[in-house]
Design a protein around this motif. Structure first.
Motif, PDB file in Angstrom:
ATOM      1  N   ARG A 101     -36.629  47.116  65.114  1.00 28.18           N
ATOM      2  CA  ARG A 101     -35.982  46.773  64.062  1.00 28.18           C
ATOM      3  C   ARG A 101     -36.415  47.074  62.689  1.00 28.18           C
ATOM      4  O   ARG A 101     -35.014  46.860  61.928  1.00 28.18           O
ATOM      5  CB  ARG A 101     -36.483  44.869  64.606  1.00 28.18           C
ATOM      6  N   SER A 102     -36.998  47.562  62.429  1.00 31.67           N
ATOM      7  CA  SER A 102     -37.365  47.423  60.885  1.00 31.67           C
ATOM      8  C   SER A 102     -37.351  48.964  59.961  1.00 31.67           C
ATOM      9  O   SER A 102     -37.609  49.282  59.964  1.00 31.67           O
ATOM     10  CB  SER A 102     -38.275  46.433  60.097  1.00 31.67           C
TER      11      SER A 102
ATOM     12  N   ASP B 124     -41.186  44.763  65.863  1.00 32.01           N
ATOM     13  CA  ASP B 124     -40.474  44.743  64.242  1.00 32.01           C
ATOM     14  C   ASP B 124     -40.473  45.972  63.607  1.00 32.01           C
ATOM     15  O   ASP B 124     -39.606  46.911  63.388  1.00 32.01           O
ATOM     16  CB  ASP B 124     -40.894  43.504  63.749  1.00 32.01           C
TER      17      ASP B 124
END
Length: 312
Positions: free
Chosen positions: A246-247, A242
């Motif tokens: 993703r972030s 993540d």
């Protein structure tokens, strides 16, 4: 005061701050929201570029971790037991692949450091080599430390090991990503504070699927059972993925472009100013009206600057 705040670090240079000018009242729509569609179309055509370097001793599962991270055969490693010697060299080894997901392309470059610290004892958490390496590296790139092969530790041993590494990082003023001084608002601070509490992430790599309770999971099979890579009860690999993809992927690129590269560029320009005049000499003194930068010089600077935008 936190020792991380005292250390000379990339945080000395700040990224462009958010505009503080109050909004202007509009009489009606003009199509500004269409900019997002334009950006999306451009990104879908061009794709992204992302560079990552993995550092650690041989046998820690660096290749497997990268393959697990992107769920692809990004890096091929020599299976254990074949007797293939680890290359004892200081030369870095890089591979580049294009990964596509739902129409979005990512040009990924992975750099390995074969034989890094293989001959040095690692009984006392971070070694002297690790400390010096991280102190230099954190001022040049974004550093995300992990605990490899975390399944070899009990939960208590894992937490104790994590605390020792965190203490080492604070003691030696090693600023790892996400840096506290780059938290732009309260939401960033809350999210990044939770991540900083878990760094270094305790991860397990696996690039094979197994059937568990009727479903296929990515994991590693042992005589005690299946270690599920994407199960937070087993390891913290989801947190690492993540963070990197993703972030925070764009934030990693922005900090590299706006902070690390700019600091590097200033250092190199200052070093060139100390050298005797010759080809490539750069004048850092304030330019007079008759000494404006020529288009050729500007193009060279832009070329070096643009190449760095995709570094990590």
């Amino acid at each position: 005061m936190d020792p991380l705040r005292r250390s000379p670090s990339p945080c000395l240079s700040s990224r462009p701050s958010s505009p503080s000018t109050p909004p202007c009242e509009m009489l009606g729509p003009v199509g500004i929201e269409a900019v997002l569609d334009q950006l999306k179309i451009k990104v879908m055509k061009m794709g992204f570029e992302f560079n990552i370097m993995v550092v650690g001793q041989s046998g820690l599962g660096k290749s497997t971790m990268v393959n697990t991270l992107f769920k692809s055969k990004v890096w091929k490693s020599n299976p254990p037991g074949l007797g293939v010697p680890t290359p004892q060299t200081l030369q870095l080894h890089s591979v580049t692949h294009v990964i596509e997901e739902k129409g979005v392309k990512l040009k990924l470059t992975v750099t390995d450091t074969p034989g890094f610290g293989d001959q040095i004892n690692n009984d006392n958490c971070l070694r002297s080599l690790d400390i010096e390496f991280l102190q230099r590296l954190c001022r040049t790139v974004n550093v995300v430390p992990v605990i490899a092969r975390a399944d070899s530790l009990t939960m208590e041993e894992r937490e104790a090991f994590r605390r020792r590494i965190q203490q080492n990082l604070r003691t030696h003023c090693i600023d790892v990503y996400p840096q506290m001084c780059f938290d732009e608002d309260i939401n960033d601070k809350i999210l990044n504070s939770k991540l900083r509490e878990r760094i270094p992430f305790a991860v397990v790599g696996a690039d094979q699927e197994h059937l568990v309770n009727g479903r296929c999971v990515l994991g590693r099979k042992t005589k005690w059972g299946i270690i599920e890579v994407e199960n937070m009860a087993h390891c913290e690999f989801p947190l690492l993925r993540d963070l990197l993809i993703r972030s925070h992927l764009q934030d990693l690129k922005d900090i590299t472009h706006n902070v690390h590269y700019e600091n590097y560029r200033v250092i190199r320009l200052n070093e060139s100013h100390l050298l005797p005049r010759g080809p490539g000499w750069v004048n850092l003194a304030p330019a007079s009206p008759g000494q404006l930068t020529t288009p050729r010089t500007f193009k060279a600077c832009r070329g070096a600057h643009d190449d760095s935008d995709d570094e990590f």
